[in-house]
Write an enzyme that holds these catalytic residues in place. Structure first.
Site, PDB file in Angstrom:
ATOM      1  N   HIS A   1       0.754  -1.378  -0.010  1.00  0.00           N
ATOM      2  CA  HIS A   1      -0.037   0.078   0.112  1.00  0.00           C
ATOM      3  C   HIS A   1       0.745   1.244  -0.068  1.00  0.00           C
ATOM      4  CE1 HIS A   1      -3.676   2.371   0.444  1.00  0.00           C
ATOM      5  NE2 HIS A   1      -3.161   2.772   1.805  1.00  0.00           N
TER       6      HIS A   1
ATOM      7  N   ASP B   1      -3.758   8.920   3.778  1.00  0.00           N
ATOM      8  CA  ASP B   1      -4.112   7.464   3.439  1.00  0.00           C
ATOM      9  C   ASP B   1      -5.491   7.393   2.839  1.00  0.00           C
ATOM     10  OD1 ASP B   1      -4.124   4.644   3.043  1.00  0.00           O
ATOM     11  OD2 ASP B   1      -3.759   4.392   5.217  1.00  0.00           O
TER      12      ASP B   1
ATOM     13  N   CYS C   1      -4.041   3.087  -4.917  1.00  0.00           N
ATOM     14  CA  CYS C   1      -3.396   3.556  -3.757  1.00  0.00           C
ATOM     15  C   CYS C   1      -2.202   4.546  -4.360  1.00  0.00           C
ATOM     16  CB  CYS C   1      -3.048   2.867  -2.721  1.00  0.00           C
ATOM     17  SG  CYS C   1      -1.940   1.276  -3.440  1.00  0.00           S
TER      18      CYS C   1
END
Length: 645
Positions: free
Chosen positions: A534, A551, A604
């Protein structure tokens, strides 16, 4: 002797067994021609026998094994014989059950008889119990004179088919119905799987939590309910699986009670679904009293389903009570799959997903409403300013100024919208498609900032592929290059391996990375953070004195912010020879409601790059998941031309 022979005539009982739609009858009648010298037994006792007519019918299921009780006497007397005309033959079938090859004779007068014992013949099982007749039993009884004189030879039974026996010994297993599952195509399912993967790799908790789906809930719950149903069925069917051996009683009251129980048994039908040989009651050798030991697998006794009588025996005879159960044969009475419960549980799972989806939609609507309110407030301020201007300035002077001001604002808004999402022309589209075509994967397509981008690297921007380090490092360097333009904050971006090295090896491992760079002379520091599977972004803003963590999965990572603050302290001591002033500095982790969130498990890296793009332009983050395909194509063109649009 003729008178004695007439008194000694006996007609044995008839035992009827119903198993697999076949009827087997056992007639225990001795043959004539008994020698006179053998008529006198111990103490010259002439025992009168009472004819006991036992007619028991046992109904067995297709998957259940059956047993046939055989009754005979240990101490035969001289009046237990028939005439020569009543010749009886006995046969033994393949499964150990006894049958008679001749029709049963008519009933005769009942006579009293002492010391008659009844034994139960059971089919041979894997535990070592075998079918034994004529005095040989599992309890090592002696061979009587009657059995020596009238041996019974086993005769194979033609009526007992091999297929029926095989169906008992090895019944076909019930085929379980396979449960079909629908393929999930909703983006939330992929997002949930990706979130679980992140938790397994990073050990971090994310704000948006949904029920885990490692193992389907409806299957596990149905399996547990099937186990409970199986236990109930075994409990019910096990109560009707017992057989008893009843010894004769010398007293007339004992014989009457036996006949009463026999009449009750003749009208009872028992369902034997599954059994295993297990002795549950033993008779005392002297007193004949029944003792019931408690086993952990024994079932409670039900008098409605099984009639039993406690009798006494004389001499060395013993009373044995057997309970027979088969643990290997599954019961077909209970279903292993309950469709109604499965439908309810499956519906509840999808209802929870729908509720989670609706919650996310409401959050996005609230965020859009908030942005809309901000825009309306800006418009209200502009209208208020224009009204004040009208009141202060004469009308003839206000008109051209107002028109010019409105035209300037409209032009500025159009320019902003065009700058944020510039259109991809047909020529650009053709160039992008040409790059994604098959070719040499090691072909260099772009080279700058001491970095080389090959066709293999560009393929990570195609469709839903994960971005690699080369693409992100190249894009961060382009952001640094753009920050040199006038009106934009100065930016320095660290390498994608910087934070991982700093966290694992400490400051000494990365202090030479900024040998030619003064990190305190810029406005913004960009720190890409890789969590194994990620991508995230940390931003150090020296103007606002804060460190913010971004995030796209809503993760909170205050630890990363503290590590970066500690790095600034050590960097200041090493490079500036003074301590870093942390007064007024704040650490933030953006929540999922504050920034756009990814709705799949692939974008991501794109979100981290676009966060950095908006922050380095001092623009609000206003893109969504729907813009990701556009941003991927746009980034391909920007990398090929080494210039941001």
């Amino acid at each position: 002797m003729d008178d004695i022979a007439d008194r000694m005539r006996m007609d044995a009982g008839e035992v009827t067994l119903v198993n697999h739609n076949s009827v087997f009858k056992t007639h225990l009648l001795p043959q004539t021609g008994f020698p006179e010298d053998q008529l006198s037994l111990s103490d010259q006792q002439i025992l009168s026998s009472r004819q006991g007519y036992l007619d028991r019918s046992f109904t067995c299921s297709t998957r259940s094994a059956a047993y046939n009780p055989s009754y005979y006497s240990d101490n035969p007397s001289s009046d237990s014989f028939l005439g020569s005309g009543d010749l009886r033959t006995f046969g033994q079938s393949a499964n150990g059950q006894w049958r008679n090859s001749t029709p049963s004779s008519s009933s005769s007068l009942q006579k009293s008889r002492n010391s008659r014992s009844l034994y139960l013949e059971t089919r041979k099982t894997s535990s070592g119990l075998s079918n034994i007749f004529a005095g040989k039993s599992n309890h090592h009884c002696h061979v009587s004179a009657y059995e020596k004189s009238f041996p019974i030879k086993p005769v194979p039974s033609p009526s007992w088919s091999g297929s029926c026996r095989r169906s008992l010994l090895s019944p076909k297993k019930t085929q379980r119905r396979h449960v079909s599952t629908a393929e999930e195509t909703v983006q939330e399912e992929e997002r949930e799987i990706y979130r679980q993967l992140l938790q397994m790799v990073t050990g971090k908790q994310f704000t948006i939590a949904k029920p885990t789906t490692h193992f389907p809930l409806h299957l596990s719950r149905c399996l547990s309910s099937s186990k409970n149903t199986l236990k109930d069925s075994l409990f019910k069917n096990g109560n009707s699986c017992a057989s008893q051996i009843i010894g004769s009683d010398t007293s007339s009251s004992g014989s009457a009670s036996i006949l009463t129980n026999q009449e009750q048994l003749s009208h009872s039908v028992y369902s034997l679904s599954s059994y295993t040989p297990d002795v549950v009651a033993f008779g005392s050798k002297d007193s004949g009293t029944l003792h019931h030991p408690h086993h952990h697998h024994s079932v409670p006794h039900q008098p409605d389903n099984l009639a039993a009588s406690n009798t006494q025996s004389e001499g060395s005879d013993s009373v044995i009570l057997l309970k027979v159960k088969d643990s290997q044969t599954p019961t077909p009475s209970s279903t292993f799959f309950q469709a109604e419960l499965w439908i309810k549980e499956l519906t509840s799972v999808y209802d929870s997903r729908a509720r989670e989806r609706l919650r996310q939609i409401e959050e996005q609507k609230a965020l859009a409403l908030q942005l809309q309110n901000q825009r309306l407030q800006e418009r209200e301020h502009s209208v208020h300013d224009s009204v004040e201007l009208h009141l202060r300035v004469p009308l003839e002077k206000e008109i051209p100024v107002t028109v010019a001001q409105e035209t300037q604002k409209k032009g500025h808004k159009l320019t902003d919208s065009e700058d944020e999402f510039p259109e991809i022309t047909e020529e650009m589209e053709k160039e992008i498609k040409n790059v994604f075509r098959n070719g040499n994967q090691d072909e260099v397509l772009s080279e700058a900032f001491r970095l080389t981008i090959t066709r293999k690297d560009i393929q990570t921007l195609n469709h839903l592929n994960w971005l690699n380090d080369e693409i992100i490092n190249f894009y961060m360097n382009m952001l640094m290059e753009r920050s040199k333009e006038k009106g934009l904050p100065s930016v320095h971006a660290f390498n994608t391996f910087f934070f991982t090295k700093l966290k694992t090896a400490g400051y000494q491992a990365v202090k030479r990375w900024t040998k030619k760079v003064d990190v305190f002379s810029v406005d913004i520091l960009l720190v890409p953070i890789h969590l194994g599977v990620h991508w995230c972004l940390a931003v150090v803003d020296f103007r606002k004195k804060n460190i913010t963590y971004y995030d796209s999965m809503g993760g909170i990572n205050n630890e990363a912010c503290r590590i970066l603050l500690q790095y600034l302290k050590q960097e200041s001591i090493d490079k500036k020879r003074k301590e870093f002033d942390t007064n007024g500095w704040q650490l933030f982790s953006k929540k999922s409601q504050e920034i756009p969130q990814q709705m799949n498990g692939s974008d991501c890296g794109m979100f981290a790059c676009k966060y950095a793009d908006c922050i380095t332009k001092d623009r609000p983050i206003n893109f969504t998941q729907q813009h990701m395909p556009y941003f991927r194509k746009r980034m391909v063109w920007e990398i090929l031309h080494r210039k941001l649009l």
